[in-house]
Design an enzyme around this catalytic site. Structure first.
Site, PDB file in Angstrom:
ATOM      1  N   LYS A 216       7.361   2.209  25.986  1.00  0.00           N
ATOM      2  CA  LYS A 216       7.320   0.811  25.578  1.00  0.00           C
ATOM      3  C   LYS A 216       7.701   0.700  24.116  1.00  0.00           C
ATOM      4  O   LYS A 216       7.188   1.486  23.326  1.00  0.00           O
ATOM      5  CB  LYS A 216       5.893   0.301  25.792  1.00  0.00           C
ATOM      6  CG  LYS A 216       5.643  -1.104  25.376  1.00  0.00           C
ATOM      7  CD  LYS A 216       4.203  -1.441  25.589  1.00  0.00           C
ATOM      8  CE  LYS A 216       3.953  -2.851  25.127  1.00  0.00           C
ATOM      9  NZ  LYS A 216       2.565  -3.181  25.085  1.00  0.00           N
TER      10      LYS A 216
ATOM     11  N   LYS B 156       4.316   4.571  22.946  1.00  0.00           N
ATOM     12  CA  LYS B 156       4.365   3.169  22.545  1.00  0.00           C
ATOM     13  C   LYS B 156       4.724   3.094  21.073  1.00  0.00           C
ATOM     14  O   LYS B 156       3.988   3.569  20.211  1.00  0.00           O
ATOM     15  CB  LYS B 156       3.020   2.487  22.807  1.00  0.00           C
ATOM     16  CG  LYS B 156       3.005   1.029  22.389  1.00  0.00           C
ATOM     17  CD  LYS B 156       1.749   0.320  22.828  1.00  0.00           C
ATOM     18  CE  LYS B 156       1.742  -1.115  22.315  1.00  0.00           C
ATOM     19  NZ  LYS B 156       0.520  -1.826  22.672  1.00  0.00           N
TER      20      LYS B 156
HETATM   21  C1  PBG Z   1      -1.816  -4.367  22.980  1.00  0.00           C
HETATM   22  C2  PBG Z   1      -0.549  -4.723  23.645  1.00  0.00           C
HETATM   23  C3  PBG Z   1       0.564  -5.323  23.062  1.00  0.00           C
HETATM   24  C4  PBG Z   1       1.478  -5.504  24.088  1.00  0.00           C
HETATM   25  C5  PBG Z   1       0.902  -5.047  25.256  1.00  0.00           C
HETATM   26  N1  PBG Z   1      -0.353  -4.552  24.956  1.00  0.00           N
HETATM   27  C6  PBG Z   1       0.770  -5.786  21.685  1.00  0.00           C
HETATM   28  C7  PBG Z   1       0.991  -4.809  20.592  1.00  0.00           C
HETATM   29  O1  PBG Z   1       0.896  -3.606  20.745  1.00  0.00           O
HETATM   30  O2  PBG Z   1       1.233  -5.298  19.466  1.00  0.00           O
HETATM   31  C8  PBG Z   1       2.837  -6.128  23.901  1.00  0.00           C
HETATM   32  C9  PBG Z   1       3.509  -6.602  25.132  1.00  0.00           C
HETATM   33  C10 PBG Z   1       4.664  -7.473  24.864  1.00  0.00           C
HETATM   34  O3  PBG Z   1       5.126  -7.620  23.706  1.00  0.00           O
HETATM   35  O4  PBG Z   1       5.176  -8.054  25.833  1.00  0.00           O
HETATM   36  N2  PBG Z   1      -2.935  -4.872  23.705  1.00  0.00           N
END
Ligand code: PBG
Length: 300
Positions: A222, A170
């Protein structure tokens, strides 16, 4: 459609669903509209739903996340009662929706995210989510060791059959922007101390290997579109199913361009998801999951 997962938001205390301005067509749900969206997903053959909760009250420790009656745990139970095992119910194991500072973990006295104290809280969140009826847990906070701690906590509580979809690679991304509106994030600053550096390709494989060793049942890359090389790398080496999350900013860009008449909306959506599939994703989280499933049905 069965390979698609619909991310969905529920906000505590709403009487009517609340549109998210930067994600046209996506809502902060009430319990009723969330249950309807889940039932509709089942009808369309969508494989799963990924639930995010927005609590009415936040604090430094993100207590609403471990509260059995907290908004997310309640939503998991409601959706499970609605759809049973007809839809894979996934839930976000992370603190950013629940903390008043918006970070994915708790902070130490210097205001820095405290990895190991956070892990202990994730373990308790995971057990509550499993107890509420989640089939699959999605730790998205990028704390080191999170999969191992969650796996152990689940096993000790008797939830051997609840699986973990690890947000393994991520990246710290500008494309999460609209999600911050979606969950009313309180975050000031960024997540670069725990999310990955966009320039680093190899580290993704290390993150995946660590999560596999810790017991991940599925691994995720991601964001999706700007990281298709990473997705292809992971798909080539992963012995478990690989997921990709087409995130809020990717959704917002296509919707905004389409609303201006600058691109053909349906073709752009289909091409973007096809690209993610082509790169090697077995599971795709996308805010268009229901619409795509309907299109796939009609084209049969
Ligand atoms: C954290 C989380 C995020 C997303 C999913 N889980 C936000 C981040 O990491 O800032 C982002 C998903 C999206 O942008 O559609 N709980």
């Amino acid at each position: 459609p069965a390979e698609l997962v619909l991310p969905a938001f529920i906000r505590e205390g709403l009487t009517e669903p609340n549109p998210i301005t930067s994600m046209p067509g996506v809502l902060q749900h009430t319990t009723e509209t969330l249950k309807r969206a889940a039932a509709e997903a089942v009808e369309l053959g969508v494989g799963g739903i990924m639930l995010f909760g927005i609590p009415a009250e936040r604090d430094a420790a993100g207590s609403a996340g471990t509260d059995p009656n907290g908004v997310l745990n309640q939503a998991i139970a409601d959706v499970r009662a609605e759809v049973g095992d007809d839809l894979v119910i996934m839930s976000d194991v992370c603190l950013d929706e629940f903390t008043d500072h918006g970070h994915c973990g708790v902070l130490d006295e210097n205001g820095v995210v405290d990895n190991d104290t956070t892990l202990e809280i994730y373990g308790r969140m995971a057990v509550e989510q499993a107890r509420a009826g989640a089939h699959v847990l999605g730790p998205s906070g990028m704390m080191d060791g999170q999969v191992a701690v969650i796996r152990q906590a689940l096993d000790e509580a008797g939830f051997q059959d609840v699986s973990v979809i690890a947000y393994a690679a991520k990246y710290a991304s500008a494309f999460y922007g609209p999600f911050r509106e979606a969950v009313d994030s309180q975050l000031k600053g960024d997540r670069r101390t725990y999310q990955m550096d966009a320039a680093n390709r190899r580290e993704a494989l290390l993150e995946v290997e660590l999560d596999l060793e810790e017991g991940a049942d599925m691994v995720m890359v991601k964001p999706a579109m700007s990281y298709l090389d990473i997705l292809a790398d992971v798909a080539a080496m992963s012995p478990v199913p690989v997921a990709a999350y087409q995130i809020s900013g990717e959704y917002a860009m296509i919707e905004a361009a389409a609303a201006n008449g600058w691109i053909d909306r349906r073709r752009a959506i289909e091409e973007s998801v096809l690209g993610i599939k082509r790169a090697g994703a077995n599971i795709i989280l996308t805010y268009w999951a229901a619409e795509l499933a309907a299109w796939l049905k009609e084209s049969k």
